[in-house]
Design a protein around this motif. Structure first.
Motif, PDB file in Angstrom:
ATOM      1  N   SER A 181     -17.787  -4.507 -90.245  1.00  0.00           N
ATOM      2  CA  SER A 181     -17.856  -4.557 -88.787  1.00  0.00           C
ATOM      3  C   SER A 181     -18.733  -5.711 -88.317  1.00  0.00           C
ATOM      4  O   SER A 181     -18.365  -6.459 -87.395  1.00  0.00           O
ATOM      5  N   LEU A 197     -16.914  -8.962 -89.064  1.00  0.00           N
ATOM      6  CA  LEU A 197     -15.801  -9.127 -88.125  1.00  0.00           C
ATOM      7  C   LEU A 197     -16.284  -9.703 -86.808  1.00  0.00           C
ATOM      8  O   LEU A 197     -15.645 -10.578 -86.216  1.00  0.00           O
ATOM      9  N   ASP A 198     -17.426  -9.253 -86.375  1.00  0.00           N
ATOM     10  CA  ASP A 198     -18.003  -9.725 -85.107  1.00  0.00           C
ATOM     11  C   ASP A 198     -18.367 -11.205 -85.162  1.00  0.00           C
ATOM     12  O   ASP A 198     -18.445 -11.859 -84.130  1.00  0.00           O
ATOM     13  N   LEU A 212     -16.611 -13.551 -86.975  1.00  0.00           N
ATOM     14  CA  LEU A 212     -15.446 -14.384 -87.287  1.00  0.00           C
ATOM     15  C   LEU A 212     -14.859 -15.034 -86.041  1.00  0.00           C
ATOM     16  O   LEU A 212     -14.943 -14.468 -84.949  1.00  0.00           O
ATOM     17  N   GLN A 250      -9.184 -15.240 -87.030  1.00  0.00           N
ATOM     18  CA  GLN A 250      -9.504 -14.593 -88.299  1.00  0.00           C
ATOM     19  C   GLN A 250      -9.852 -13.118 -88.087  1.00  0.00           C
ATOM     20  O   GLN A 250      -9.476 -12.257 -88.887  1.00  0.00           O
ATOM     21  N   ALA A 251     -10.564 -12.844 -87.001  1.00  0.00           N
ATOM     22  CA  ALA A 251     -10.911 -11.455 -86.691  1.00  0.00           C
ATOM     23  C   ALA A 251      -9.647 -10.627 -86.459  1.00  0.00           C
ATOM     24  O   ALA A 251      -9.543  -9.492 -86.933  1.00  0.00           O
TER      25      ALA A 251
END
Length: 127
Positions: free
Chosen positions: A23, A26-27, A29, A33-34
């Motif tokens: 998580s 992801l934040d 990216l 990409q996310a």
């Protein structure tokens, strides 16, 4: 071979830790990409969401057995069953959008269709 409860608890802790790490990563990216990661992790087949749904479904079956034996209150069994059903429904809702997510996460310059202009956010929910 019996399973060691402490080992399984450690496994659950490790999985939770890795999901929190994912998580946070992801934040950080870039958006495309996310979106790829989101599409991958939420895909209805063999994904994190599918695996978690399966875990809750298994928990609901175990809870039902224990409720039938009088070990658990029926409300616990019903709550886990509802949670499993809701997660399954969420998976179905997201399944409708898996292709859109994959296209949105495609690298620039590919044949992926991108909206020409921003669209207003409208909540639409149907099942």
């Amino acid at each position: 071979m019996p399973h060691s409860t402490p080992r399984i608890i450690v496994l659950a802790d490790q999985i939770g830790l890795r999901m929190r790490q994912l998580s946070r990563a992801l934040d950080q990216l870039p958006a495309d990409q996310a979106l790829n990661v989101i599409a991958y992790t939420l895909h209805p087949d063999n994904s994190l969401l599918g695996s978690f749904t399966q875990l809750v479904e298994t928990g609901a079956r175990v809870a039902r057995d224990q409720a039938e034996r009088g070990v658990l209150a029926p409300e616990v069994c019903l709550a886990l069953g509802r949670a499993a059903n809701e997660l399954h429904g969420i998976g179905l809702d997201l399944d409708e959008h898996k292709d859109t997510l994959a296209r949105a996460g495609a690298p620039a310059g590919t044949s992926a269709a991108r909206p020409a202009s921003p669209a207003p956010l409208v909540a639409r929910r149907h099942r």
